[in-house]
Write a protein that holds these residues in place. Structure first.
Motif, mmCIF file in Angstrom:
data_model
loop_
_atom_site.group_PDB
_atom_site.id
_atom_site.type_symbol
_atom_site.label_atom_id
_atom_site.label_comp_id
_atom_site.label_asym_id
_atom_site.label_seq_id
_atom_site.Cartn_x
_atom_site.Cartn_y
_atom_site.Cartn_z
ATOM 1 N N ALA A 29 0.883 -0.877 -0.155
ATOM 2 C CA ALA A 29 0.399 -0.159 -0.366
ATOM 3 C C ALA A 29 1.429 1.018 -0.439
ATOM 4 C CB ALA A 29 -1.113 0.296 1.108
ATOM 5 N N ILE A 30 1.707 1.160 1.233
ATOM 6 C CA ILE A 30 2.282 2.652 1.035
ATOM 7 C C ILE A 30 3.341 2.621 0.108
ATOM 8 C CG2 ILE A 30 4.923 3.512 1.773
ATOM 9 C CD1 ILE A 30 4.330 1.849 4.935
ATOM 10 N N ALA A 33 2.031 3.640 -3.181
ATOM 11 C CA ALA A 33 0.954 5.423 -2.756
ATOM 12 C C ALA A 33 2.202 6.006 -2.740
ATOM 13 C CB ALA A 33 0.395 5.342 -1.536
ATOM 14 N N SER A 34 3.936 5.901 -3.025
ATOM 15 C CA SER A 34 4.309 6.604 -3.251
ATOM 16 C C SER A 34 4.673 7.160 -4.270
ATOM 17 C CB SER A 34 5.914 6.130 -2.582
ATOM 18 O OG SER A 34 5.508 4.955 -1.705
ATOM 19 N N ALA A 37 2.394 8.861 -5.626
ATOM 20 C CA ALA A 37 2.494 10.792 -5.662
ATOM 21 C C ALA A 37 3.946 11.685 -5.875
ATOM 22 C CB ALA A 37 2.668 10.464 -3.757
#
Lengths: 483, 96, 326
Positions: A29-30, A33-34, A37
């Protein structure tokens, strides 16, 4: 807090890398997301560059040469966009490659290494300081070696160690070159190089840095480490290494030659000659490769050679055009090769092997992955309407109009070779007469085929919008004003 | 003969020796040592370039660069050594 | 007007080159590593002579000290794995096919030519080139520290330094990724005497390391040198088995690896805004912020270097590892 998108393009993946390392259980997930982003930051940066042509941030408020500045123009944003977009799709593809509890550890280490790699590559594309570029290529090297050996097999480890040695040596040659630049010019920012007077120290510096970068980008005869490393990594890692990582050193090479006032006929031509050798030697090796991924890896050697031919194709007077064509080919190869490696990985995952000779014996036909592979091959061979075609066509046109017919001949031979080695694969995809069992039902596609397919379609589709892409690359005059 | 000339040539010689070793050494550890020599050679050149004739006020920027370089090289060395150890373990185990 | 020190310089330069040759030509790998350590220390001496004490300290502590420890640990591991621990005469550990003499000569000639070219380029370069001296001197008052090298590392080129800490982080992640729960050489055991020495030395080393960090603001020293000295505490702890890494400690170890990079990058971002860009410390807080960054970076460097020495991630045997390994 600052709103500078360049700063965020650097810090978002860095924070992401630290977060996934601290919270391995939430890595997917992280990590996604990064990367997403970072794509957002690059979009904002693209908007700024569209508006202003060129954006600069002097970090710490210290102007170069004392401080280090970040700079973005059309070329760097193109590279950043390619890196982030391809990276995002490879990340999505990696979800499937590393699924399951047995792959827990692989997954946990894939994400921090990949995000550090992204940090390093973004740093290269925004960098303006040659020592900073040295540190960035080391960030890239360590992360890339980590990704190479992710599978943990003996072959991968051997290839990874070989890659590591080549990487360290390349970086140290570059570093010694940085030392010579300082010795003569007394500063380290790229802009300071333009005004430097030619001298022995500067020639030595350029030679050292170029050889170091050739080693990093695997230009013939310094390509020895690449095929094994790219062929033995896991598929998402191969896609990142082949599609993106070698481009970082190529980009530094392009930038350096734009700023170093020392390019003469001999140097430009010898780059082209090495490129030609890479095209021919790599082509022959790809013809002889027994495994699909090895073939794809050799095709990367060929494509790197082609980019160097593009760099040389119009001689020193035509460098302005040559840089553009080279940039176009870098973009085309980045997108298509990532698609191709992921498709090869999918084929291997479905078949359980990737031996080219036995492709047509498989009872399972991962049709969509094979289709993706073929689409990517269209761009890499250079058939219309793909981006690869536009790049190759501009190369041929430029070489013809400046009378450098030898580059035309080499490029045509290279194209024929690539048709030949990819045909070996297509034959395996399309023949059904050697099969022993009927094709299993509903094995033709999976959700995991979508990311590579998207990339392959992009490689073709970008060819249709090549004109706007080209005018975007030229924003902020990265290649100098048109003569 | 000034110190910068002497040590500059020393650095270049050390780099070249390291390069020769990196190209020809067969043993994995030895190749790494050769690469370390190259890094020292590059460090010498930068430190020499920073040296100024009144010897108390050298240029601090190259010094900072060399310190950065030292840390970067030790990181790369550690990764290479981990690869060497792991590889040797795998190879020995498979030979049995 | 020959400076008598020139004789010293010449001798030192020659011994450094001779040692470099010896490192590559001596047959025994252990001897090669020891020679390399001596080579590193002599180079550090040369750098002191060139008025670069910071660099000399960093080289002695990290480039030679930590690297030497890493190399010796690896040699020990390789000898253990190949079963040649008690047979020092088994020199070459990886399969070696001797290089034919002509290749060696061609290689030597090739590198000699490169050295010649570089030497010519070096000698004809301007003796006192332009540099950053004036710029640094001008910017020093606004840097927040008094020592130029620290100002360059933590302020003017702080971006480089952040990325250098990132390289260390990448290294420890890669090392943990590479080495898994395989058969591992038992750490070379220190005898009773050494254990006693370790017990006595540890506090002293901590003091020296902290001092180096603290003094870095005004004099040679700083995060990297201090970090390396503190890392030697970790090395001693590991070697003397005062501390054995446990799987349960992985979380805190990860935190320690990330600490320096995390705080550094967070500060760099948070100081920006209101017209300031990233890394632009407000002058009144510059010294505090730089000390904060240096302190935490020192901890990270120390722990990371010690972890690089230890190598493999401490994974409990019988966990998922074993399955993956077979």
């Amino acid at each position: 807090m600052t709103t500078d998108p360049m700063t965020f393009a650097l810090f978002l993946p860095l924070f992401g890398a630290m977060a996934v390392f601290l919270l391995p259980r939430a890595s997917v997930a992280i990590g996604l997301a990064s990367v997403a982003a970072t794509c957002g930051a690059v979009l904002f940066l693209a908007r700024d560059v569209l508006a202003k042509g060129e954006v600069m941030t002097a970090l710490g408020g210290w102007e170069a040469p004392l401080g280090i500045a970040l700079r973005a123009d059309g070329l760097s944003v193109t590279m950043l966009s390619m890196t982030c977009a391809v990276g995002l799709l490879v990340s999505l593809g990696a979800l499937d490659s590393f699924k399951g509890t047995g792959q827990m550890r692989t997954r946990q280490y894939f994400w921090p290494l990949w995000l550090l790699l992204l940090t390093g590559m973004n740093g290269v594309y925004l960098g303006t300081d040659i020592f900073n570029l040295y540190v960035m290529i080391e960030v890239i090297a360590l992360a890339a070696v980590g990704l190479t050996v992710l599978s943990g097999t003996r072959a991968a480890l051997r290839a990874g160690l070989e890659y590591m040695y080549a990487s360290i040596l390349g970086a140290l040659l570059f570093l010694l070159g940085v030392g010579f630049v300082y010795l003569h010019v007394g500063r380290l920012d790229l802009a300071g190089l333009i005004e430097a007077e030619p001298s022995g120290a500067l020639s030595a510096a350029l030679a050292l840095m170029v050889v170091g970068l050739m080693l990093k980008t695997a230009l013939f005869p310094l390509h020895f480490w690449l095929p094994a490393a790219h062929a033995n990594a896991t598929a998402p890692a191969s896609a990142l290494l082949s599609g993106l990582v070698v481009k970082a050193a190529l980009y530094i090479f392009l930038r350096l030659t734009m700023y170093m006032p020392l390019l003469d006929e001999i140097m430009v031509t010898s780059m082209g000659v090495l490129g030609a050798c890479a095209v021919l030697w790599g082509g022959v090796q790809a013809l002889r490769a027994e495994r699909l991924k090895l073939l794809v890896a050799w095709s990367t050697v060929v494509q790197i050679g082609l980019i160097f031919i593009a760099f040389a194709h119009a001689g020193p007077p035509g460098l302005h055009e040559s840089w553009k064509v080279a940039a176009l080919l870098i973009l085309a190869h980045g997108v298509a090769k990532a698609a191709m490696f992921m498709a090869a990985g999918r084929i291997r995952a479905e078949l359980g092997h990737d031996i080219i000779r036995d492709l047509d014996r498989a009872p399972v036909r991962p049709t969509l992955a094979q289709f993706t592979f073929a689409l990517a091959a269209i761009s890499i061979i250079g058939l219309p309407p793909s981006l690869g075609f536009i790049g190759k066509w501009s190369l041929l046109e430029g070489a013809m109009s400046s009378g450098y017919w030898h580059w035309v001949v080499v490029t045509m031979i290279g194209t024929l070779l690539s048709v030949a080695y990819f045909s070996r694969v297509f034959a395996g995809f399309l023949r059904f007469d050697r099969m022993r069992n009927p094709v299993a039902e509903h094995q033709g596609w999976a959700l995991a085929d979508l990311p590579p397919l998207t990339l392959a379609l992009a490689a073709i589709g970008l060819g249709l919008v090549a004109a706007p892409v080209l005018s975007f690359i030229e924003l902020g005059y990265p290649f100098g004003a048109a003569p | 003969m000034t110190p910068d000339m002497i040590y500059g040539l020393t650095g270049i010689a050390v780099f070249a020796i390291g390069l020769a070793g990196a190209l020809c050494a067969q043993d994995r550890l030895r190749r790494l040592l050769a690469l370390k020599l190259c890094s020292m050679g590059a460090g010498f050149l930068l430190v020499v370039a920073a040296w100024r004739v009144p010897p108390d006020a050298p240029d601090p920027v190259p010094h900072a660069l060399v310190i950065t370089g030292i840390v970067v090289v030790v990181s790369a060395t550690a990764v290479a050594l981990a690869l060497i150890r792991r590889l040797q373990s795998l190879e020995t185990r498979d030979d049995d | 007007m020959t400076d008598p020190l020139v004789i010293f310089d010449l001798l030192l330069g020659l011994s450094i080159v001779a040692l470099a040759l010896a490192v590559l030509s001596v047959r025994d790998l252990f001897a090669a590593i020891v020679l390399f350590v001596i080579f590193g220390l002599l180079s550090a001496l040369a750098w002191v002579r060139l008025s670069a004490p910071d660099v000399a300290l960093a080289e002695a502590a990290i480039g030679t000290g930590v690297t030497g420890a890493l190399l010796l640990k690896t040699l020990h591991h390789l000898r253990y794995v190949t079963g040649t621990l008690d047979r020092p005469e088994a020199m070459n550990l990886t399969p070696v096919t001797p290089v034919p003499m002509p290749v060696l000569w061609v290689n030597a000639a090739f590198c000699g030519l490169i050295a010649l070219g570089l030497a010519v380029a070096f000698l004809e370069a301007p003796k006192v080139g332009p540099g950053f001296d004036a710029l640094v001197a001008e910017a020093m008052p606004a840097s927040g520290v008094d020592h130029p090298v620290t100002a360059v590392l933590l302020n003017f080129r702080a971006y480089d330094t952040l990325m250098e800490v990132v390289v260390l982080l990448a290294a420890v992640i890669a090392v943990w990724q590479v080495e898994r729960g395989l058969s591992e050489a038992p750490a070379p055991h220190l005898g009773e005497v050494w254990q006693g020495f370790a017990r006595l030395a540890l506090p002293a080393i901590v003091v020296v390391g902290t001092y180096l960090l603290w003094v870095g603001a005004e004099a040679p020293g700083g995060a990297f040198q201090g970090g390396a000295v503190l890392a030697s505490v970790g090395l001693l702890l590991l070697l003397s088995r005062f501390y054995v890494p446990q799987p349960a400690h992985r979380g805190i170890a990860r935190l320690a690896f990330v600490l320096g990079t995390g705080v550094f990058s967070a500060v760099a971002l948070l100081v920006s805004g209101g017209g300031r860009v990233a890394f632009e410390y407000p002058l009144e807080h510059a010294k505090t912020l730089i000390l904060l960054i240096e302190g935490l970076v020192t901890i990270s460097i120390a722990v990371t270097l010690a972890a690089l020495f230890h190598g493999r991630e401490p994974v409990a045997l019988g966990e998922e590892e074993r399955r993956n390994d077979t």
